[in-house]
Design a protein around this motif. Structure first.
Motif, mmCIF file in Angstrom:
data_model
loop_
_atom_site.group_PDB
_atom_site.id
_atom_site.type_symbol
_atom_site.label_atom_id
_atom_site.label_comp_id
_atom_site.label_asym_id
_atom_site.label_seq_id
_atom_site.Cartn_x
_atom_site.Cartn_y
_atom_site.Cartn_z
ATOM 1 N N GLY A 163 -12.834 -2.318 5.540
ATOM 2 C CA GLY A 163 -13.066 -3.583 6.213
ATOM 3 C C GLY A 163 -13.047 -4.710 5.199
ATOM 4 N N ARG A 164 -12.810 -5.920 5.680
ATOM 5 C CA ARG A 164 -12.730 -7.080 4.792
ATOM 6 C C ARG A 164 -13.758 -8.124 5.206
ATOM 7 N NH1 ARG A 164 -6.455 -8.658 4.127
ATOM 8 N NH2 ARG A 164 -7.292 -9.681 2.271
ATOM 9 N N LYS A 165 -14.510 -8.612 4.260
ATOM 10 C CA LYS A 165 -15.560 -9.584 4.529
ATOM 11 C C LYS A 165 -14.978 -10.850 5.148
ATOM 12 C CE LYS A 165 -19.263 -12.138 2.201
ATOM 13 N NZ LYS A 165 -19.947 -12.389 0.908
ATOM 14 N N GLY A 166 -15.554 -11.237 6.287
ATOM 15 C CA GLY A 166 -15.138 -12.471 6.941
ATOM 16 C C GLY A 166 -13.752 -12.446 7.532
ATOM 17 N N SER A 167 -13.213 -11.267 7.817
ATOM 18 C CA SER A 167 -11.861 -11.166 8.364
ATOM 19 C C SER A 167 -11.820 -10.123 9.465
ATOM 20 C CB SER A 167 -10.870 -10.776 7.257
ATOM 21 O OG SER A 167 -9.583 -10.544 7.797
ATOM 22 N N ASN A 168 -10.910 -10.326 10.418
ATOM 23 C CA ASN A 168 -10.700 -9.313 11.457
ATOM 24 C C ASN A 168 -9.521 -8.411 11.125
ATOM 25 O OD1 ASN A 168 -8.641 -11.128 11.803
ATOM 26 N ND2 ASN A 168 -8.961 -11.445 14.003
ATOM 27 N N LYS A 169 -9.030 -8.508 9.886
ATOM 28 C CA LYS A 169 -7.968 -7.634 9.403
ATOM 29 C C LYS A 169 -8.561 -6.534 8.536
ATOM 30 C CE LYS A 169 -5.081 -10.567 11.211
ATOM 31 N NZ LYS A 169 -4.451 -10.284 12.526
ATOM 32 N N LEU A 170 -7.745 -5.512 8.261
ATOM 33 C CA LEU A 170 -8.163 -4.394 7.420
ATOM 34 C C LEU A 170 -7.297 -4.343 6.171
ATOM 35 C CD1 LEU A 170 -8.400 -1.672 10.227
ATOM 36 C CD2 LEU A 170 -10.242 -3.119 9.374
ATOM 37 N N LEU A 171 -7.842 -3.708 5.146
ATOM 38 C CA LEU A 171 -7.095 -3.516 3.898
ATOM 39 C C LEU A 171 -6.917 -2.030 3.652
ATOM 40 C CD1 LEU A 171 -5.905 -4.769 1.268
ATOM 41 C CD2 LEU A 171 -8.159 -4.400 0.234
ATOM 42 N N MET A 172 -5.689 -1.617 3.359
ATOM 43 C CA MET A 172 -5.415 -0.234 2.965
ATOM 44 C C MET A 172 -4.929 -0.273 1.520
ATOM 45 S SD MET A 172 -2.918 2.591 4.750
ATOM 46 C CE MET A 172 -2.904 4.315 4.224
ATOM 47 N N ASN A 173 -5.730 0.286 0.607
ATOM 48 C CA ASN A 173 -5.326 0.283 -0.800
ATOM 49 C C ASN A 173 -5.338 1.708 -1.348
ATOM 50 O OD1 ASN A 173 -8.045 0.770 -1.046
ATOM 51 N ND2 ASN A 173 -8.537 -1.209 -1.981
ATOM 52 N N ASN A 174 -5.250 1.818 -2.680
ATOM 53 C CA ASN A 174 -5.122 3.142 -3.334
ATOM 54 C C ASN A 174 -3.850 3.869 -2.908
ATOM 55 O OD1 ASN A 174 -7.634 2.430 -4.287
ATOM 56 N ND2 ASN A 174 -8.547 4.440 -3.986
ATOM 57 N N LEU A 175 -2.862 3.108 -2.467
ATOM 58 C CA LEU A 175 -1.553 3.694 -2.166
ATOM 59 C C LEU A 175 -0.772 3.832 -3.475
ATOM 60 C CD1 LEU A 175 -0.829 1.405 0.874
ATOM 61 C CD2 LEU A 175 -0.774 3.905 1.032
ATOM 62 N N SER A 176 -0.050 4.923 -3.626
ATOM 63 C CA SER A 176 0.734 5.107 -4.852
ATOM 64 C C SER A 176 1.803 4.024 -4.960
ATOM 65 C CB SER A 176 1.384 6.493 -4.861
ATOM 66 O OG SER A 176 2.326 6.604 -3.813
ATOM 67 N N PRO A 210 2.260 -5.327 -4.029
ATOM 68 C CA PRO A 210 1.831 -4.566 -5.211
ATOM 69 C C PRO A 210 0.347 -4.838 -5.504
ATOM 70 C CG PRO A 210 3.841 -5.808 -5.646
ATOM 71 C CD PRO A 210 3.301 -6.320 -4.359
ATOM 72 N N ASP A 211 -0.302 -3.883 -6.121
ATOM 73 C CA ASP A 211 -1.709 -4.028 -6.484
ATOM 74 C C ASP A 211 -1.928 -3.375 -7.846
ATOM 75 O OD1 ASP A 211 -4.409 -4.718 -6.155
ATOM 76 O OD2 ASP A 211 -4.880 -2.782 -5.238
ATOM 77 N N ASN A 212 -3.003 -3.780 -8.512
ATOM 78 C CA ASN A 212 -3.362 -3.175 -9.798
ATOM 79 C C ASN A 212 -2.193 -3.239 -10.790
ATOM 80 O OD1 ASN A 212 -5.091 -1.891 -11.603
ATOM 81 N ND2 ASN A 212 -4.531 0.173 -10.882
ATOM 82 N N TYR A 213 -1.625 -4.474 -10.896
ATOM 83 C CA TYR A 213 -0.515 -4.732 -11.823
ATOM 84 C C TYR A 213 0.707 -3.853 -11.536
ATOM 85 C CZ TYR A 213 -4.269 -7.066 -14.335
ATOM 86 O OH TYR A 213 -5.328 -7.890 -14.671
ATOM 87 N N GLY A 214 0.900 -3.537 -10.278
ATOM 88 C CA GLY A 214 2.069 -2.770 -9.880
ATOM 89 C C GLY A 214 1.896 -1.269 -9.978
ATOM 90 N N LEU A 215 0.706 -0.821 -10.390
ATOM 91 C CA LEU A 215 0.474 0.624 -10.488
ATOM 92 C C LEU A 215 0.228 1.253 -9.119
ATOM 93 C CD1 LEU A 215 -1.821 0.718 -13.660
ATOM 94 C CD2 LEU A 215 0.651 1.147 -13.514
ATOM 95 N N THR A 216 -0.232 0.428 -8.176
ATOM 96 C CA THR A 216 -0.468 0.903 -6.807
ATOM 97 C C THR A 216 0.030 -0.155 -5.833
ATOM 98 O OG1 THR A 216 -2.693 -0.048 -6.766
ATOM 99 C CG2 THR A 216 -2.507 2.267 -7.467
ATOM 100 N N GLN A 217 -0.118 0.150 -4.541
ATOM 101 C CA GLN A 217 0.217 -0.816 -3.499
ATOM 102 C C GLN A 217 -0.978 -0.993 -2.570
ATOM 103 O OE1 GLN A 217 4.401 -0.586 -1.737
ATOM 104 N NE2 GLN A 217 4.178 1.513 -2.488
ATOM 105 N N GLU A 218 -0.965 -2.108 -1.846
ATOM 106 C CA GLU A 218 -1.971 -2.318 -0.812
ATOM 107 C C GLU A 218 -1.291 -2.918 0.419
ATOM 108 O OE1 GLU A 218 -4.901 -4.970 -2.396
ATOM 109 O OE2 GLU A 218 -3.736 -6.762 -1.903
ATOM 110 N N ALA A 219 -1.897 -2.661 1.565
ATOM 111 C CA ALA A 219 -1.318 -3.139 2.827
ATOM 112 C C ALA A 219 -2.401 -3.806 3.665
ATOM 113 C CB ALA A 219 -0.694 -1.979 3.595
ATOM 114 N N GLU A 220 -1.986 -4.842 4.373
ATOM 115 C CA GLU A 220 -2.895 -5.485 5.324
ATOM 116 C C GLU A 220 -2.610 -4.922 6.707
ATOM 117 O OE1 GLU A 220 -4.580 -9.950 6.075
ATOM 118 O OE2 GLU A 220 -2.402 -9.710 6.112
ATOM 119 N N LEU A 221 -3.674 -4.584 7.426
ATOM 120 C CA LEU A 221 -3.529 -3.958 8.741
ATOM 121 C C LEU A 221 -4.139 -4.827 9.828
ATOM 122 C CD1 LEU A 221 -4.732 -0.302 7.940
ATOM 123 C CD2 LEU A 221 -2.489 -1.326 7.485
ATOM 124 N N ASN A 222 -3.561 -4.715 10.987
ATOM 125 C CA ASN A 222 -4.118 -5.352 12.181
ATOM 126 C C ASN A 222 -4.719 -4.253 13.056
ATOM 127 O OD1 ASN A 222 -4.703 -7.572 13.752
ATOM 128 N ND2 ASN A 222 -2.818 -7.444 14.920
#
Length: 261
Positions: A163-176, A210-222
């Motif tokens: 979950g994301r503070k103050g948002s109705n969106k979700l975050l998916m991280n730790n993706l390779s 990209p996330d973590n300087y390009g080492l991983t990815q992150e996605a925003e979810l609805n």
């Protein structure tokens, strides 16, 4: 002779009096008609208000039946033990995303159990339980964390949904860094924690970066479900970790709402 003279003198007065009586009579009739019309209008107004109330009541029942039918539809599709519950309150502050339901320990509910809405959409997990009520931590709360899986067969990549503070969106991280995830992908529960079944629909990917300087990815979810209009839910009290509702015979496409009926 005197009578004729008197009649002649006073006749205009008698005519005026008769005319005045006619005017008064007509005014009384007008007032009476107005009062009757006013009473009739009030009766019509009351009747319209009663009919509007009945229509609103019927519409509410219709909407409730549609929601319950969708909950029953999910219940019949999956081999889970579930308990139905109604939302009785929402969190009053802006920092937490929590609702309270009218089922608790006496209904077999325990902490960390999955809670779903219509068609099996994941909406949160049980946080605290009393004898007759439970608090549900919604997936938009910043404390919510669960394993996520890209449901597309060509991918099946894993990440962590938060979950994301103050948002109705979700975050998916730790993706390779090379995870196969794109916009409009469907994210479901991975089932790796053992607390939630595998394959519950969580949300749809809006964007990937990209996330973590390009080492991983992150996605925003609805999220699939509007958490502001929660009224009835199902708590999954027992399931087998081997069941994946995102794969046949419980195909994810059959769980997604294609449009309002």
């Amino acid at each position: 002779m005197e009578k004729i003279v008197i009649d002649y003198i006073f006749r205009p007065f008698f005519v005026a009096i008769d005319g005045f009586k006619d005017v008064i009579g007509r005014n009384i009739q007008v007032i009476s008609n107005y009062q009757e019309t006013k009473q009739n209008n009030q009766r019509f107004k009351d009747k319209i208000e009663q009919l509007n109330y009945q229509l609103t009541k019927l519409e509410k029942i219709k909407n409730e039946n549609q929601r319950l039918r969708k909950l029953l539809n999910f219940k019949e599709r999956v081999p889970y033990q579930v308990v139905g519950a109604s939302v009785i309150s929402h969190s009053a502050d802006n920092w937490s995303q929590i609702v309270t339901i009218n089922r608790g320990q006496e209904s077999g509910i325990k902490a960390k159990m999955a809670v779903v809405a219509e068609e099996g959409y994941l909406i949160g997990i049980i946080k605290r339980v009393t004898a007759h009520t439970s608090q549900v931590l919604l997936l938009t709360d910043q404390q919510f964390v669960t394993g996520g899986l890209v449901s597309r067969n060509a991918s099946r990549d894993l990440g962590v949904v938060r979950g994301r503070k103050g948002s109705n969106k979700l975050l998916m991280n730790n993706l390779s860094w090379d995870a196969d995830i794109v916009s409009e992908d469907i994210i479901v529960t991975s089932g790796l924690s053992g607390n939630l079944p595998k394959g519950l629909p969580i949300g749809e990917v809006i964007s990937v970066s990209p996330d973590n300087y390009g080492l991983t990815q992150e996605a925003e979810l609805n999220p699939f479900f509007d958490l502001n209009r929660l009224e009835e839910v199902l708590v999954i009290t027992n399931f087998t970790t081997k069941t994946d509702v995102s794969l046949p015979p419980f195909n994810i496409d059959s769980l997604l709402i294609k449009g309002e009926e």
